[in-house]
Design an enzyme around this catalytic site. Structure first.
Site, PDB file in Angstrom:
ATOM      1  CG  ASP A 139      -1.948  -1.084   1.222  1.00 18.18           C
ATOM      2  OD1 ASP A 139      -2.237  -1.606   0.134  1.00 18.18           O
ATOM      3  OD2 ASP A 139      -2.459  -1.414   2.306  1.00 18.18           O
ATOM      4  NE  ARG A 140       0.429   8.444  -1.613  1.00 12.65           N
ATOM      5  CZ  ARG A 140      -0.157   9.525  -2.108  1.00 12.65           C
ATOM      6  NH1 ARG A 140      -1.418   9.484  -2.488  1.00 12.65           N
ATOM      7  NH2 ARG A 140       0.524  10.662  -2.231  1.00 12.65           N
TER       8      ARG A 140
END
Length: 324
Positions: A139-140
């Site tokens: 995820d970011r």
């Protein structure tokens, strides 16, 4: 040019709408996207076109023709990379928090892929044109070890290793509270949230098996804890969903119950202040990755050290313990 996928409906999946069945097979696309593709004739069931509301039956063969995305070529960009390992077939980086892995909606530039193409003369050409060499993602806001394929043979073999669960991944995660028992395993199905398609959730049916193991590394006054987490499957948001399900959401994760509202409920005033002032992202870090090299078969492992925000919070909490 289309990419063809074939699915065989299992007995436990029978009775679902076709668009929902396809959405359960692809966590990156919405039911409405599959509905459009069905209406456009990109989906066949047993070699026949049907409507999105068709109820799939056990044994049905579903053929999906996914259109390749159209758009400009990815322009390499000089983005800093923390490279842990590299040879002619693979590259391993320590991804910084806040970096998106590959281009997508709202992220046409500045992704890790842009930086990788600037660093490498080539990446594996298999898979999506917007995700060259990408065999798994973070995820970011998640930091840590990320593996990339540079050659096509490496890409294909790595996909097999991930499907066979032969890639071992360990994370460090900050959570609210103190899980009891202090180590254990959770095994559930994870699928799209029934009301919010942007979220995942533990579901009773129409999901994919997800297995997570955890142990408490340290806990501070039972208010917050640092966990070592091992995932035996690789579902979207798996650690975040499972920790939320256990009642111990990740610090800095408002999507799954770990935002500022939860922080303000902490009973210990100094710990509450630290979490509210220091936590700026979802505190999840891909700490270690182990596998056999996709070409040589040699066992390999890489670790990414704890990031600065992890260390700063740990030091501040230890100061609270020493000087209550």
């Amino acid at each position: 040019m289309n990419q063809e996928r074939i699915y065989r409906v299992q007995a436990q999946e029978a009775g679902q709408r076709l668009d929902l069945f396809l959405a359960s097979k692809d966590e990156e696309r919405s039911r409405s996207q599959f509905k459009k593709w069905i209406e456009a004739g990109r989906v066949q069931v047993n070699a026949r076109t049907v409507k999105p509301r068709y109820l799939v039956q056990a044994g049905d063969e579903v053929l999906l023709r996914v259109p390749q995305p159209q758009g400009p070529e990815i322009t390499p960009e000089p983005i800093p990379l923390d490279i842990l390992y590299e040879d002619e077939h693979i590259l391993v980086v320590n991804k910084a928090p806040g970096v998106v892995v590959h281009p997508g909606a709202g992220h046409a530039s500045g992704t890790l892929v842009h930086g990788l193409l600037n660093h490498c003369s080539r990446l594996a050409s298999q898979g999506s044109p917007l995700r060259p060499g990408i065999v798994h993602r973070l995820d970011r806001e998640t930091s840590g070890v990320l593996l990339v394929a540079k050659s096509d043979p490496a890409y294909l073999r790595l996909i097999e290793l991930f499907k066979e669960h032969r890639v071992r991944k360990r994370y460090l995660a900050w959570v609210y509270g103190r899980p009891r028992p202090e180590k254990g395993e959770i095994r559930t199905l994870i699928g799209r949230h029934p009301k919010d398609r942007k979220r995942m959730a533990v579901v009773d049916r129409n999901g994919k098996e997800a297995v997570t193991q955890w142990r408490v590394v340290t806990s501070w006054h039972d208010q917050v804890s640092l966990l070592e987490v091992r995932i035996l499957t690789g579902r979207t948001h798996q650690i975040r969903v499972h920790c939320h399900y256990l009642g111990h959401p990740l610090l800095g994760d408002p999507t799954y119950g770990g935002g500022r509202r939860r922080a303000r409920s902490l009973a210990h005033p100094r710990i509450r202040h630290l979490v509210l002032t220091q936590v700026q992202r979802t505190l999840l870090h891909a700490h270690r990755l182990e596998l056999e090299h996709p070409i040589s078969g040699i066992p390999m492992a890489w670790e990414a050290p704890e990031p600065e925000d992890f260390l700063s919070l740990r030091q501040a909490l230890e100061a609270v313990i020493r000087h209550p």
